[in-house]
Scaffold this motif. Structure first.
Motif, PDB file in Angstrom:
ATOM      1  N   ASP A 288     -11.023  48.494  39.099  1.00 31.10           N
ATOM      2  CA  ASP A 288     -11.838  49.486  39.804  1.00 31.10           C
ATOM      3  C   ASP A 288     -13.319  49.202  39.597  1.00 31.10           C
ATOM      4  OD1 ASP A 288      -9.647  50.782  40.811  1.00 31.10           O
ATOM      5  OD2 ASP A 288      -9.606  52.347  39.276  1.00 31.10           O
ATOM      6  N   GLU A 289     -13.681  48.849  38.371  1.00 29.47           N
ATOM      7  CA  GLU A 289     -15.078  48.490  38.098  1.00 29.47           C
ATOM      8  C   GLU A 289     -15.462  47.245  38.891  1.00 29.47           C
ATOM      9  OE1 GLU A 289     -17.780  46.665  34.434  1.00 29.47           O
ATOM     10  OE2 GLU A 289     -15.867  47.645  33.973  1.00 29.47           O
ATOM     11  N   LYS A 291     -14.216  46.156  41.762  1.00 30.56           N
ATOM     12  CA  LYS A 291     -14.367  46.474  43.179  1.00 30.56           C
ATOM     13  C   LYS A 291     -15.658  47.255  43.427  1.00 30.56           C
ATOM     14  CE  LYS A 291     -10.135  48.213  43.428  1.00 30.56           C
ATOM     15  NZ  LYS A 291      -8.913  48.836  44.008  1.00 30.56           N
ATOM     16  N   ALA A 292     -16.004  48.179  42.526  1.00 31.01           N
ATOM     17  CA  ALA A 292     -17.221  48.967  42.698  1.00 31.01           C
ATOM     18  C   ALA A 292     -18.471  48.085  42.620  1.00 31.01           C
ATOM     19  CB  ALA A 292     -17.282  50.079  41.648  1.00 31.01           C
ATOM     20  N   ARG A 293     -18.486  47.168  41.665  1.00 31.80           N
ATOM     21  CA  ARG A 293     -19.629  46.260  41.540  1.00 31.80           C
ATOM     22  C   ARG A 293     -19.756  45.385  42.781  1.00 31.80           C
ATOM     23  NH1 ARG A 293     -22.499  44.973  37.312  1.00 31.80           N
ATOM     24  NH2 ARG A 293     -22.633  42.808  38.062  1.00 31.80           N
TER      25      ARG A 293
END
Length: 301
Positions: A288-289, A291-293
């Motif tokens: 998730d981190e 993909k967010a970055r």
């Protein structure tokens, strides 16, 4: 008897010359080496070399001694290496694979989520076709790969991006004057289609053309992004391809977004559920981190 006696003896035996062994192998003087050999022979109680017109040769005693000497030195070296490994445990290996060209988009973010482990893990990176990546993950040569969700392999997949298709064309093509290109406008153009190793993308493109009622007969087929660029520039063809390849475009090639209902193709992180690597578990826990970055750095308008 000391280890240096064995090293000196083997060097002389392998070179067949006291002078050459002293100067080129041992970096000592020839008289000093001769004394060391005499000391060894005194301890063994037998002559190990005999002088000849060509230099020195092993005696029968020397031939019997040399293999044991080599074994002894090898065992000492193995013991030293084992001690060093125990004092400094080997780093874990984590092998990342990327669909060719995707490493430019995803490697910085992947390394960021592994930041806490980089001192303890050796990360290797490779790129290839999606099918080859899937096989490498399935066989354990890669821990994880950014690829298409290949159905023929027993792997698990997590979708990390849905990439829109864009139109690639020569930079001076008439359609390059438009902000967006309708797929119907490609009728009559020299069309470059995806070949067998890009079968996932070929299916997405073919389905899109069928839904749009557009029939394009391929003038060329290709599955390598670099070859795509070459064909677009040299044959003045057009191609429908995921937007990530825009990172690879030379000056002679440009891209335009598609108008209307734009098709997308999934990019997945593929891994084997049987892989028990703690680094893989950490990596997956931070998707998730990741993909967010990536979304923050590559936000599309």
């Amino acid at each position: 008897m000391e280890l240096r006696h064995l090293r000196y003896f083997i060097a002389v035996a392998e070179t067949g010359s006291l002078t050459e062994a002293a100067e080129q192998r041992l970096h000592t003087s020839q008289p000093s080496l001769s004394r060391q050999i005499r000391d060894l022979e005194d301890q063994v109680g037998a002559s190990l070399f005999v002088r000849t017109a060509r230099g020195v040769e092993l005696t029968a005693a020397g031939r019997a001694f040399i293999e044991h000497a080599r074994i002894a030195l090898n065992q000492v070296e193995a013991a030293v290496e084992a001690a060093r490994r125990a004092a400094q445990p080997a780093k874990q290996r984590f092998a990342l694979g990327f669909l060719t060209g995707q490493e430019m988009n995803w490697l910085p973010d992947a390394m960021h989520v592994l930041r806490d482990e980089l001192l303890n893990v050796d990360v290797t990176v490779s790129s290839d076709y999606s099918t080859e990546l899937a096989e490498a993950v399935a066989r354990g040569r890669l821990d994880v790969a950014f690829m298409r969700a290949e159905p023929d392999f027993d792997l698990a997949y997590e979708i990390v991006d849905r990439e829109p298709l864009v139109v690639l064309m020569p930079s001076d093509h008439a359609l390059a004057a438009r902000d967006k290109v309708a797929v119907q406008d490609l009728a009559g153009e020299s069309f470059i289609a995806m070949a067998g190793k890009a079968r996932f993308l070929r299916t997405v493109v073919d389905d899109y053309l069928e839904r749009s009622g557009v029939k394009l007969e391929p003038a060329q087929t290709v599955d390598n992004p670099a070859m795509v660029m070459s064909l677009v520039a040299s044959t003045r063809g057009v191609v429908l391809i995921p937007s990530y390849v825009e990172n690879l475009m030379p000056w002679s090639v440009t891209s335009r977004p598609l108008a209307g209902d734009v098709p997308t193709i999934d990019l997945a992180v593929g891994f084997s559920p049987k892989n028990q690597s703690p680094t893989l578990r950490l990596f997956l826990s931070r998707l998730d981190e990741l993909k967010a970055r990536h979304a923050g750095r590559h936000s599309r308008t």
